[in-house]
Design an enzyme around this catalytic site. Structure first.
Site, PDB file in Angstrom:
ATOM      1  N   GLY A 285       2.583  25.790  14.333  1.00 20.88           N
ATOM      2  CA  GLY A 285       2.753  24.985  15.739  1.00 20.88           C
ATOM      3  C   GLY A 285       4.043  24.000  15.369  1.00 20.88           C
ATOM      4  O   GLY A 285       4.327  23.028  16.647  1.00 20.88           O
ATOM      5  N   THR A 286       3.273  23.125  14.137  1.00 20.34           N
ATOM      6  CA  THR A 286       4.230  21.611  14.334  1.00 20.34           C
ATOM      7  C   THR A 286       5.467  21.607  14.633  1.00 20.34           C
ATOM      8  O   THR A 286       5.930  20.652  15.844  1.00 20.34           O
ATOM      9  CB  THR A 286       3.756  20.685  13.202  1.00 20.34           C
ATOM     10  OG1 THR A 286       2.275  20.471  13.075  1.00 20.34           O
ATOM     11  CG2 THR A 286       4.301  19.187  13.135  1.00 20.34           C
TER      12      THR A 286
ATOM     13  N   ASN B 129      -8.159  21.506  21.252  1.00 21.02           N
ATOM     14  CA  ASN B 129      -8.601  22.576  19.808  1.00 21.02           C
ATOM     15  C   ASN B 129      -9.586  21.486  18.984  1.00 21.02           C
ATOM     16  O   ASN B 129     -10.538  22.106  18.611  1.00 21.02           O
ATOM     17  CB  ASN B 129      -7.456  22.050  19.255  1.00 21.02           C
ATOM     18  CG  ASN B 129      -7.308  20.392  19.037  1.00 21.02           C
ATOM     19  OD1 ASN B 129      -6.422  19.548  19.698  1.00 21.02           O
ATOM     20  ND2 ASN B 129      -7.134  19.504  17.756  1.00 21.02           N
TER      21      ASN B 129
ATOM     22  N   ALA C 194       0.495  31.322  13.329  1.00 25.81           N
ATOM     23  CA  ALA C 194      -0.062  32.469  13.141  1.00 25.81           C
ATOM     24  C   ALA C 194      -1.318  32.639  12.320  1.00 25.81           C
ATOM     25  O   ALA C 194      -2.327  33.020  12.677  1.00 25.81           O
ATOM     26  CB  ALA C 194       0.461  33.196  11.887  1.00 25.81           C
ATOM     27  N   HIS C 195      -1.667  31.235  11.522  1.00 27.26           N
ATOM     28  CA  HIS C 195      -2.804  31.025  11.468  1.00 27.26           C
ATOM     29  C   HIS C 195      -4.556  30.973  12.223  1.00 27.26           C
ATOM     30  O   HIS C 195      -5.292  30.458  11.146  1.00 27.26           O
ATOM     31  CB  HIS C 195      -2.945  29.831   9.941  1.00 27.26           C
ATOM     32  CG  HIS C 195      -3.308  29.022   9.844  1.00 27.26           C
ATOM     33  ND1 HIS C 195      -4.046  27.922  10.346  1.00 27.26           N
ATOM     34  CD2 HIS C 195      -2.028  28.034  10.248  1.00 27.26           C
ATOM     35  CE1 HIS C 195      -4.254  26.632  11.042  1.00 27.26           C
ATOM     36  NE2 HIS C 195      -2.426  26.408  11.196  1.00 27.26           N
TER      37      HIS C 195
ATOM     38  N   THR D  14      16.931  30.826   5.893  1.00 25.15           N
ATOM     39  CA  THR D  14      16.351  32.719   5.253  1.00 25.15           C
ATOM     40  C   THR D  14      14.368  32.750   6.644  1.00 25.15           C
ATOM     41  O   THR D  14      13.977  32.061   5.635  1.00 25.15           O
ATOM     42  CB  THR D  14      15.742  32.345   3.554  1.00 25.15           C
ATOM     43  OG1 THR D  14      17.487  32.540   3.455  1.00 25.15           O
ATOM     44  CG2 THR D  14      15.824  33.331   3.136  1.00 25.15           C
TER      45      THR D  14
ATOM     46  N   CYS E 218     -14.485   8.869   9.496  1.00 24.04           N
ATOM     47  CA  CYS E 218     -14.946   7.721   8.381  1.00 24.04           C
ATOM     48  C   CYS E 218     -14.058   7.173   7.454  1.00 24.04           C
ATOM     49  O   CYS E 218     -13.986   7.613   6.810  1.00 24.04           O
ATOM     50  CB  CYS E 218     -16.569   8.693   8.098  1.00 24.04           C
ATOM     51  SG  CYS E 218     -18.090   6.939   7.504  1.00 24.04           S
TER      52      CYS E 218
END
EC number: 2.8.1.7
Length: 387
Positions: A72-73, A152, A201-202, A238, A326
């Site tokens: 996605g990035t 998200n 995909a993940h 590739t 935090c």
């Protein structure tokens, strides 16, 4: 004690069928898909099958509209940078204040290095886009619009089909980060004005390190990664054949199982929310209560720290995500909750639970037994945060 994984918006378990589909391409069918010999042709054929499987899931009109990427990035970066390069006479971007850092960080970089003007459209207290502000931002100076399909953190769904139609009226390219929507929402791109779409995909039980960018036929595109001629000159390097095969299989399974799985997942999510609201005082559900992803709930536990909550739940074998970050010096809330105007005392106690088809009724029962005691312990040991 069986671990309970409720952080599926961060990543998902690879489905067993996906893994089995991938395995031959690590050792037995290992050819380079660009090679002319049989080993290469076999790999190339497998990639084409995956392309068609993904085409079916997202409703693309033509399978060449799909370009495989690392995730996605990369897809988000490629889409936005290409949009600017394709329309050099336009120097503005429209996005939302609650986008993923893969979009917002790039926009900030472009502001600093290129002087690109970025319009960050605000949201309301439920994370819904301000449509009037969006309309005002759309001018003929805008090269590309990038608005996520679903958030998200809160799961709030944006009306991207309508937003794309609005962008088309000023001639802007429309891109959507659909990383959280794929596999959870039905999508039919051929019936929309959406020009580009990113996915990974993940997030839907495929492998990490592989994704795709949908580019509608006729939309100008300038490759981010230069080199070879892979992916029709749109993404050099590739191809990751095992990963792409896994993505394709995950897409096939998502298309087959989405409706049935979503009904079950939504019922578990709603049961979790209802149980927490009944058992724990000063609890608030963040985001749009109706128009949201079926698997996601963001819950603010007032008077506790989200990170502390996450830590203690992890000790009970429950994995979730905190909405706060935090540090030793301060406790800061997520940019999404800030943009929604969430009071600080609630935002610092926000926890996201995101379910999948691998969760069961017993998981929800155990979470509902554990959380009230955890919240009680934290509230007794820590002062209520002042907002």
């Amino acid at each position: 004690m069986r671990p309970i994984y409720l952080d599926n918006n961060a990543t998902t378990r690879v489905d067993a069928e996906v893994l089995q589909a991938m395995l031959p391409f690590f050792a037995d069918v290992f050819g380079n898909a660009s090679s002319m010999h049989d080993a290469g042709a076999t790999a190339g054929a497998a990639i084409n099958v995956a392309r068609r499987q993904l085409q079916a899931l997202i409703g693309a009109k033509f399978d060449p509209e799909i370009t495989f990427t690392s995730g996605g990035t990369e897809s988000n970066n490629a889409a936005i940078l290409s949009g600017l390069e394709a329309m050099p006479e336009r120097t503005e971007i429209v996005t939302s204040a609650v986008e993923h850092p893969a979009v917002l960080t790039l926009c900030t970089h472009l502001e600093k290095t290129r002087g690109t003007k970025v319009h960050k459209v605000p949201v309301d207290h439920q994370g819904r886009l301000d449509l009037d502000a969006y309309q005002d931002a759309l001018t003929h100076r805008v090269a590309i619009v990038s608005i996520m399909w679903a958030n998200n953190e809160t799961g709030t769904i944006f009306p991207v089909v309508k937003l794309a139609e609005m962008a088309k009226k000023v001639g802007a390219i429309f891109h959507t980060d659909a990383v959280q929507a794929i596999g959870k929402l039905p999508i039919d791109l051929k019936s929309t004005a959406i020009d580009m779409l990113s996915l990974s995909a993940h997030k839907f039980h495929g492998p990490k390190g592989v994704g795709a960018l949908y580019i509608k036929r006729g939309v100008p595109f300038h490759a981010l990664i230069k080199g070879g001629h892979q992916e029709r000159d749109r993404r050099a390097g590739t191809e990751n054949t095992p990963g792409i095969v896994g993505l394709g299989k995950a897409a096939e399974l998502a298309l087959d199982c989405m409706d049935k799985d979503n009904a079950i997942i939504r019922s578990f999510r709603d049961r979790l929310e209802k149980g927490l609201l009944e058992r724990v005082p000063q609890v608030f559900v963040m985001g749009d209560p109706v128009t949201r992803l079926p698997n996601t709930t963001s819950i603010a536990f007032e008077g506790v720290g989200g990170e502390a909550m996450q830590f203690l739940l992890n000790r009970h074998g429950i994995a979730c995500s905190s909405g706060s970050a935090c540090t030793s010096r301060s406790l800061s809330t997520s940019h999404v909750l800030k943009a929604m105007g969430t009071p600080h005392r609630q935002a610092v106690g926000a926890v996201r639970f995101s379910l999948s088809g691998y969760n069961c009724e017993e998981d929800i029962d155990r979470v509902l037994r554990v959380i009230p005691a955890v919240v009680k312990k934290l509230r007794e040991s820590r002062p209520v945060f002042a907002g």
